[in-house]
Design an enzyme around this catalytic site. Sequence first.
Site, PDB file in Angstrom:
ATOM      1  N   TYR A  25       0.834  -1.199   0.000  1.00 55.11           N
ATOM      2  CA  TYR A  25       0.000   0.000   0.000  1.00 55.11           C
ATOM      3  C   TYR A  25       0.869   1.249   0.000  1.00 55.11           C
ATOM      4  O   TYR A  25       0.603   2.222  -0.717  1.00 55.11           O
ATOM      5  CB  TYR A  25      -0.916  -0.002   1.224  1.00 55.11           C
ATOM      6  N   GLN A 128      -6.411  16.357   7.302  1.00 51.27           N
ATOM      7  CA  GLN A 128      -6.593  16.243   5.852  1.00 51.27           C
ATOM      8  C   GLN A 128      -8.004  15.752   5.560  1.00 51.27           C
ATOM      9  O   GLN A 128      -8.471  14.763   6.131  1.00 51.27           O
ATOM     10  CB  GLN A 128      -5.565  15.274   5.260  1.00 51.27           C
ATOM     11  N   TYR A 130     -10.872  14.407   2.839  1.00 51.18           N
ATOM     12  CA  TYR A 130     -11.393  13.914   1.573  1.00 51.18           C
ATOM     13  C   TYR A 130     -12.854  14.331   1.513  1.00 51.18           C
ATOM     14  O   TYR A 130     -13.616  14.075   2.454  1.00 51.18           O
ATOM     15  CB  TYR A 130     -11.305  12.393   1.472  1.00 51.18           C
ATOM     16  N   ARG A 165      -4.839   1.026  -8.684  1.00 49.99           N
ATOM     17  CA  ARG A 165      -3.679   0.583  -7.923  1.00 49.99           C
ATOM     18  C   ARG A 165      -3.662  -0.948  -7.899  1.00 49.99           C
ATOM     19  O   ARG A 165      -4.323  -1.589  -7.094  1.00 49.99           O
ATOM     20  CB  ARG A 165      -3.739   1.160  -6.511  1.00 49.99           C
ATOM     21  N   HIS A 276       0.020  12.792  -5.421  1.00 50.71           N
ATOM     22  CA  HIS A 276      -0.453  11.743  -4.520  1.00 50.71           C
ATOM     23  C   HIS A 276       0.537  10.586  -4.456  1.00 50.71           C
ATOM     24  O   HIS A 276       0.165   9.414  -4.392  1.00 50.71           O
ATOM     25  CB  HIS A 276      -1.833  11.234  -4.956  1.00 50.71           C
ATOM     26  N   ARG A 279       0.157   7.732  -6.979  1.00 53.36           N
ATOM     27  CA  ARG A 279      -0.905   6.742  -6.791  1.00 53.36           C
ATOM     28  C   ARG A 279      -2.219   7.126  -7.465  1.00 53.36           C
ATOM     29  O   ARG A 279      -3.229   6.445  -7.284  1.00 53.36           O
ATOM     30  CB  ARG A 279      -1.128   6.510  -5.293  1.00 53.36           C
TER      31      ARG A 279
END
Length: 389
Positions: A25, A128, A130, A165, A276, A279
Amino acid sequence: MPVITNIQDLKRIYERRVPRMFYDYAESGSWSEQTFRENTSDFDQIRLRQRVAVDMDGRTTASQMIGQDVAMPVALAPVGLTGMQHADGEIKAAKAAAAFGVPFTLSTMSINSIEDVAEATDTPFWFQLYTMKDMDYTQRLIQRAKDAGCSALVITLDLQILGQRHKDLKNGLSAPPQLTPKTIANLMTKWRWGIEMLGAKRREFGNIVGHVEGISDTSSLGAWTAEQFDPTLDWSKIERLMEQWGGKVILKGILDAEDAKMAAKVGADAIVVSNHGGRQLDGALSSIRMLPEIMDAVGDQVEVHLDSGIRSGQDVLKALALGATGTMIGRAFVYGLGAMGQTGVTRALEIIHKELDTTMALCGEKNVADLGRQNLLVPQDFGGLWQGR
């Protein structure tokens, strides 16, 4: 314990100690991973100018990021699933950052919740965000960050939809890990990680589970997360989120000069030049390669930070010398966390600080604020000779 002198040393220990799906990851990109690779290799194209016979006594790396005093211009970036890299990972990383004197950023997709980290630390941290389709949840999340005393809101702009991914898909990434035969076989070799995780405060997404109606376990959580990232996020929504927050705002995920101009126009306190960590959009240019163009566009209007690809203090110096006010590290501190917990995060910060300080001295500078193009040798075509630009 081996002698640890650089971030790569921590990465080797990290790979041995952490389950494969969580190593993958952190240590992977999207699609072919071209951008992921070039984020680091493009730093190598920039060379340093050595200077001598300069008084190097009394050096300092102290600086400011969005008006906050920092021991060096390096913040810990938001990294999802940090609490799966090591038990109570977000708490340990936040404590290490606070003790060192640099900002810590908690991800929306953290394991330890906003409240967990606030309760365990005395230093305000950044949060942060989202943006989700569920606006009620997003508004409550912002209020929770306010109530916890977070000193900045970092709005991520480059994850309206999830990049492809491959490793995460093949590993069946989840928190906690689903016990498939493949996962069980790997976990049996990571017994130290497992023992520590048994004592962890949480093992699922602490900012989401218990805060969203109908979400009580990770089987429903995965579906909810996949459906909830907001593909309609635009500048008007960003302005509304900034207004609701009412404090310092950093817009993360800027990789184009036109987007940087928009971020400055809406009044961001800082932007983060970032892809990012490679990613999201594979095939995009590296962050360090895009930094000069973005500095030329908005460097006099908004504070510019950089992340994606930093693995050393020399990388930090190169970003600062190209004009960035600050930097963010993600993988570099995750390697330390997975390798040695809070001590490992501290060690990662010590390594980067030592490399930054030593390199600065050998480049003939005493103060990190004085770094500039005079310290670098940059290829003439570093930005790329692209048609139509």
